[in-house]
Write a protein that holds these residues in place. Structure first.
Motif, PDB file in Angstrom:
ATOM      1  N   SER A 257       0.083  -1.428   0.024  1.00  6.92           N
ATOM      2  CA  SER A 257      -0.117  -0.151  -0.568  1.00  6.92           C
ATOM      3  C   SER A 257       0.933   0.975   0.710  1.00  6.92           C
ATOM      4  CB  SER A 257      -0.938   0.387   0.826  1.00  6.92           C
ATOM      5  OG  SER A 257      -1.719  -1.507   1.563  1.00  6.92           O
TER       6      SER A 257
ATOM      7  N   LEU B 234       4.311   1.306  -1.317  1.00  7.37           N
ATOM      8  CA  LEU B 234       4.386   1.540  -1.823  1.00  7.37           C
ATOM      9  C   LEU B 234       3.129   1.969  -3.354  1.00  7.37           C
ATOM     10  CD1 LEU B 234       6.293  -1.370  -1.819  1.00  7.37           C
ATOM     11  CD2 LEU B 234       7.335   0.607  -3.225  1.00  7.37           C
ATOM     12  N   ARG B 235       2.316   1.660  -3.632  1.00  7.31           N
ATOM     13  CA  ARG B 235       1.382   2.538  -4.635  1.00  7.31           C
ATOM     14  C   ARG B 235       1.352   3.569  -4.172  1.00  7.31           C
ATOM     15  NH1 ARG B 235      -0.884  -2.919  -4.098  1.00  7.31           N
ATOM     16  NH2 ARG B 235      -2.202  -2.637  -1.788  1.00  7.31           N
ATOM     17  N   THR B 236       1.316   4.062  -2.960  1.00  6.21           N
ATOM     18  CA  THR B 236       0.504   5.628  -2.662  1.00  6.21           C
ATOM     19  C   THR B 236       2.411   5.667  -3.285  1.00  6.21           C
ATOM     20  OG1 THR B 236      -0.565   5.130  -0.793  1.00  6.21           O
ATOM     21  CG2 THR B 236       0.523   7.072  -0.811  1.00  6.21           C
TER      22      THR B 236
END
Lengths: 307, 307
Positions: free
Chosen positions: A132, A134-136
């Protein structure tokens, strides 16, 4: 140095690895493991010398204030278990993994945590969890573009539980295989009940919402002993984002991870426990936490070392 | 929707790309570019229609309160430039990249930012910057182990500046080439001054502390025109960490990035500008910032979408 006092709730995959992570940390000690009455005395080696209890009050009576509870119970119990410890003034960390319900978990626990002046960190594993973050981060770097999170090859606990519940199935495991583009195939190994028909079982698995949207490959295995030789705790992720920073396209980011699943989940939970002790009262996910809070040591030392 | 007002200080690689990043964002507008008097009127296209100024007061007089200043001036000016804007009550974001001086930059700017009730975000690029977040996150996931940050292939601005300052060099660029294990080779293209000896120049480059610790490959180019055909803004990183989570070894993490360097740096600076408006007064690096603060939109919406 005074160590923070942690308890571990449950002695499954997560609980066992959480005890190990605490053991090798420099700033936490495990003051007890909470178990159901019927489990007391079982899997002694997994306790690694830590005392087991059925009641948190007995731990508090013996060790004083407990700083944090690491939840090693199933996701379906996370909310209730968190509320129980938060109301006792104990910070909590869980690895709740029902993606669609995380925002409402935050909204439910936030006022309870604030009222009791403690911190609840939810969905602290690797997905949801470090993935999460990393996605952000990837969106902060490349606001326009597409992210694919490709899981596997590895065991899906959630899909395995569903496969086992299908009529005609006596035992099962489901492996997630990445097909690229964030799509996955489900490879399900099943042990059939004596009177079950393989084709009927396949159709029933395919009909379940957990399996209906992906490609499916069901294979029959003779018995649970043979089944147990096919699965371990390996897992992985390949996260890819391509897009534009400002007006500049062809910006390419990739994160590739190959790990022991419960070992990583429990380690991330312990790092989150450390962060919990540095956050203001409330309920948080991992994208709400300053990354430096996850690490042992002083902020400026870590800035000098890592920034 | 009301947009936040940003100014860009300087119109070099960073300033030009910062203007583009602001243009495509949904929540910021660029209300002016600050330039030195002698630069006014030059590189008009890079301004993309934004007005240029020599004095921030003129921007404030025309547009009212300015929310944030993105520093596109050299690292050596970062401290002085930040203090100038912080004392005017304007939040600042820089991409200060002298790794050994970041902690002391934080210590210097923190009281000034707090006194003026504003936020300074320093070292906001990709290294230092987003790579710093990854190094921190990787340690939270794998506390025992080794991280290698392998840079390149790409242009090193710092090494290029040093190469140009060497006696006998009229123009130069330095390319960083990764050798694995966090080691690098420096490939330096030089245009010699008319009376200079190539071997002497090589020795002088090798003696400089910037080049003394790495493998060095110097190549001569006839003139600056030919030199300019060899370099662009491509860059990359391969960050690798292997180690143990708890008692479990063979946990493997990799981050691989291929990007346009100033476009990414400026985009990360704009994302940091957004975070600056959400942080308490003080000076921060990227590892001090909750990742969700970097993104447009409401916290709970981003939790539901990304966690």
């Amino acid at each position: 140095m005074k160590k923070y006092k942690a308890v571990v709730n449950g002695l499954g995959n997560i609980g066992r690895e959480a005890i190990a992570a605490i053991e090798v940390s420099g700033d936490f000690e495990c003051v007890g493991v909470i178990r159901r009455k019927q489990s007391i005395g079982k899997n002694k080696n997994d306790l690694r010398g830590i005392d087991e209890y059925t009641d948190i009050s007995d731990i508090i009576n013996k060790h004083g204030k407990v700083d944090v509870c690491l939840q090693g119970t199933p996701s379906r119990n996370a909310k209730e278990d968190n509320i129980f410890y938060l109301e006792k003034g104990i910070n909590t960390v869980d690895s709740f993994d029902v993606h669609g319900e995380i925002a409402s978990m935050v909204e439910s626990l936030d006022p309870i945590a604030k009222k009791n002046n403690v911190v609840a960190i939810t969905s602290s594993g690797w997905d949801p969890g470090t993935d999460s973050i990393l996605r952000t981060l990837f969106e902060a770097m490349i606001p326009m573009g597409t992210t694919f999170t490709n899981f596997g090859r590895g065991l899906s606990m959630g899909h395995s539980v569903v496969a086992r519940s299908i009529e005609g199935v006596s035992d099962a495991f489901s492996i997630t295989i990445p097909l690229g583009g964030g799509k996955h195939s489900r490879l399900v190994y099943v042990v059939l009940e004596s009177n079950a028909n393989f084709d009927d079982v396949c159709k029933r698995i395919k009909k379940d919402d957990y399996f209906a949207h992906d490609s499916l490959d069901v294979r029959e295995v003779k018995n649970s002993t043979e089944l147990s030789r096919l699965v371990d705790s390996s897992h992985g992720v390949l996260m890819e984002r391509t897009g534009a920073s400002g007006l500049t396209s062809n910006q390419i980011l990739k994160f590739d991870m190959r790990i022991n699943n419960p070992a990583l989940t429990s380690q991330v939970m312990l790092s989150s426990a450390r962060a919990a002790l540095r956050m203001q009262a409330g309920c948080y996910t991992l994208i709400d936490i300053p990354p430096v809070y996850f690490l042992e040591g002083e902020r400026l030392d870590n800035i000098a070392r890592l920034v």
